[in-house]
Motif scaffolding. Structure first.
Motif, short mmCIF file in Angstrom:
data_model
loop_
_atom_site.label_atom_id
_atom_site.label_comp_id
_atom_site.label_asym_id
_atom_site.label_seq_id
_atom_site.Cartn_x
_atom_site.Cartn_y
_atom_site.Cartn_z
N LYS A 174 -5.85 -3.59 1.63
CA LYS A 174 -6.14 -3.19 3.01
C LYS A 174 -7.24 -4.09 3.62
O LYS A 174 -7.22 -4.39 4.82
N CYS A 195 0.81 -1.22 0.00
CA CYS A 195 0.00 0.00 0.00
C CYS A 195 0.85 1.27 0.00
O CYS A 195 0.38 2.34 -0.42
N LYS A 240 -5.11 -0.92 -3.74
CA LYS A 240 -4.73 -0.71 -2.34
C LYS A 240 -5.93 -0.95 -1.41
O LYS A 240 -5.76 -1.49 -0.31
#
Length: 225
Positions: free
Chosen positions: A221, A207, A217
């Motif tokens: 996450k 990220c 990203k």
């Protein structure tokens, strides 16, 4: 050798010493010379009687150890002699900075990949933190390629050590694998044997990359353990 020590203290930068000492905890022998200067010195030594230099070189200071490693990297010799010198140097590595600067200077690996890959196998199975980091940083510098990506992901999955600098190196390597080979690395992240810390650090480093798009990203996450 006395001349070298004098030169290093002449080049010492007190502000840089404090800064770099903060990045290398538990290392108390830093003079405070910036890496480009150390590279200049090592390249000059490598042009001369570098074998004699290494035979009598001192390891009293961080910068001396760094220079020794860089001289080995820059010296012109055949691959077997180079590997012998590397083998003698690896036990001197006791921090991430010397490890990483040494590894990314070993450009001879690019023309000797199979031989070096065989050479680093015992280090991957070592119980010593910086021996394993040495091998992993060699991998992330030279082996994240089309020819090696499958093997490298398998290899990283087998690295087992509780040392912080091993876990961070593996996470760094996996993030580079993702940047270059997103699909394969994504499949790996969905099915791996990484401990939670290393796995989550891998996601974090992915990220942090500027080469990974916003939507990807967000997916990464969401995969955090």
């Amino acid at each position: 050798m006395n001349n070298l020590k004098d030169k290093l203290f002449e080049l010492s930068d007190e502000k840089y010493k404090k800064f770099h000492s903060g990045l290398c905890p538990n290392i108390d022998n830093i003079i405070g010379v910036r890496l480009p200067k150390l590279r200049e010195i090592a390249k000059e030594i490598a042009k001369g009687d570098w074998r004699d230099f290494l035979a009598i070189s001192s390891n009293d200071y961080y910068e001396e150890v760094m220079i020794n490693g860089l001289v080995i990297a820059y010296a012109k010799c055949d691959v077997d002699e180079k590997l012998n010198y590397i083998e003698s140097f690896v036990p001197k590595i006791d921090n991430w900075a010397i490890c990483d600067s040494f590894c990314n200077s070993l450009k001879f690996v690019n023309k000797n990949k199979e031989k070096v890959l065989e050479f680093i196998q015992p280090y991957l199975k070592s119980n010593k933190e910086f021996e394993i980091r040495f091998a992993v940083v060699i991998i992330l510098n030279y082996y994240i390629t089309e020819d090696y990506i499958d093997l490298i992901l398998e290899t990283l999955d087998e690295v087992k050590h509780e040392g912080y600098y091993v876990k961070m190196a593996v996470a760094w390597a996996i993030s580079l694998c993702f940047v270059k080979f997103e699909e394969k690395t994504m499949n790996y992240l969905k099915n791996n044997k990484l401990d939670d810390f290393t796995y989550n650090k891998s996601l974090q480093k992915i990220c942090e990359s500027l080469r990974v798009d916003k939507d990807t990203k967000a997916i990464i996450k969401s995969m955090k353990r």
